[in-house]
Design an enzyme around this catalytic site. Sequence first.
Site, PDB file in Angstrom:
ATOM      1  CG  ASN A  33      42.297  42.636  33.462  1.00 20.16           C
ATOM      2  OD1 ASN A  33      41.285  41.988  33.696  1.00 20.16           O
ATOM      3  ND2 ASN A  33      42.909  42.585  32.287  1.00 20.16           N
ATOM      4  CB  SER A  66      39.310  32.603  36.882  1.00 24.10           C
ATOM      5  OG  SER A  66      38.742  31.523  36.173  1.00 24.10           O
ATOM      6  CE1 TYR A 125      44.196  32.392  35.718  1.00 24.72           C
ATOM      7  CE2 TYR A 125      42.319  30.900  35.781  1.00 24.72           C
ATOM      8  CZ  TYR A 125      42.837  32.161  35.577  1.00 24.72           C
ATOM      9  OH  TYR A 125      42.003  33.199  35.241  1.00 24.72           O
ATOM     10  CB  SER A 157      47.452  31.384  41.832  1.00 19.15           C
ATOM     11  OG  SER A 157      46.798  31.448  40.572  1.00 19.15           O
ATOM     12  CE  LYS A 158      43.586  34.784  38.420  1.00 21.96           C
ATOM     13  NZ  LYS A 158      43.858  36.237  38.431  1.00 21.96           N
ATOM     14  CB  ILE A 196      35.258  36.593  29.325  1.00 22.25           C
ATOM     15  CG1 ILE A 196      34.771  36.525  30.780  1.00 22.25           C
ATOM     16  CG2 ILE A 196      34.935  37.949  28.704  1.00 22.25           C
ATOM     17  CD1 ILE A 196      33.288  36.673  30.973  1.00 22.25           C
TER      18      ILE A 196
END
Length: 263
Positions: A95, A148, A160, A163-164, A193
């Site tokens: 996570n 994400s 971000y 990388s995801k 979220i």
Amino acid sequence: MRLEGKVAVITGAGQQQGENIGNGRAAAVLFAREGAKLLLANRSMASLEETRDLLRKEGFDAECMIADISKEDDCAALVNTATSKFGRIDILHNNVGIGALDGDTVNIERSVWDNVFNVNLDGAMLISKHTLPIMRSQKSGSITHVSSVAAIASSPLIAYKTSKAALHEFVRWLAFENARHNIRCNVLMLGMIDTPMAIEGYHKVTGTPRDTLRKQRDAQVPMGRMGTAWETAKVALFLASDDASYLTGAVIPVDGGMHTRVG
């Protein structure tokens, strides 16, 4: 119980202070309720102890360990601890993830880019690398990496999102490579979220009031609201359980429909 007798390693099982529960902590609670033995990892022992205290209030317990998955020695130590305590690892739920409001490629600092990739991609590779030999020897296992919807959407989080997106391809390879070992590898792709990391993080960076942030984020979701960590944890539980025994190499969106706006 769906995870009875299974050993789960959950990274990012702590969280920063905030009004709601985070994704890692919620997963730990649901996994425990379903019978799993837990080794929880985080970079902060204080937040891990808060997770363990929550578990103990429900009559459960967990082993806790400080670990930074961007460091290979920490990943090896985490796996060694799990096997010495429990003798096996059935579930890896990673996570961990960090981001930065880098906004424009011209303004990206190399150190920020490297740090995000070190955690989000290199960390996922390293913890997988050290977990896989145990699962291969067992001829079974489930690995879930949390991603994400930013990976597939336009977003001012360049390091971000990139990388995801790379993480998705890495996990697809993991799934192909390890299918013959009966190891399932999937991605949990989250949308908006309502967690402390999201709300408190943006509040700190932008100064936007929390209620305003929630309204702004709700408005971006086709379903009209942010999700909760309990909702993400239920999907994580499914992926970790034998109910998902024929599911591997998947990118599962848990985002209220945000991915439907892309492509």
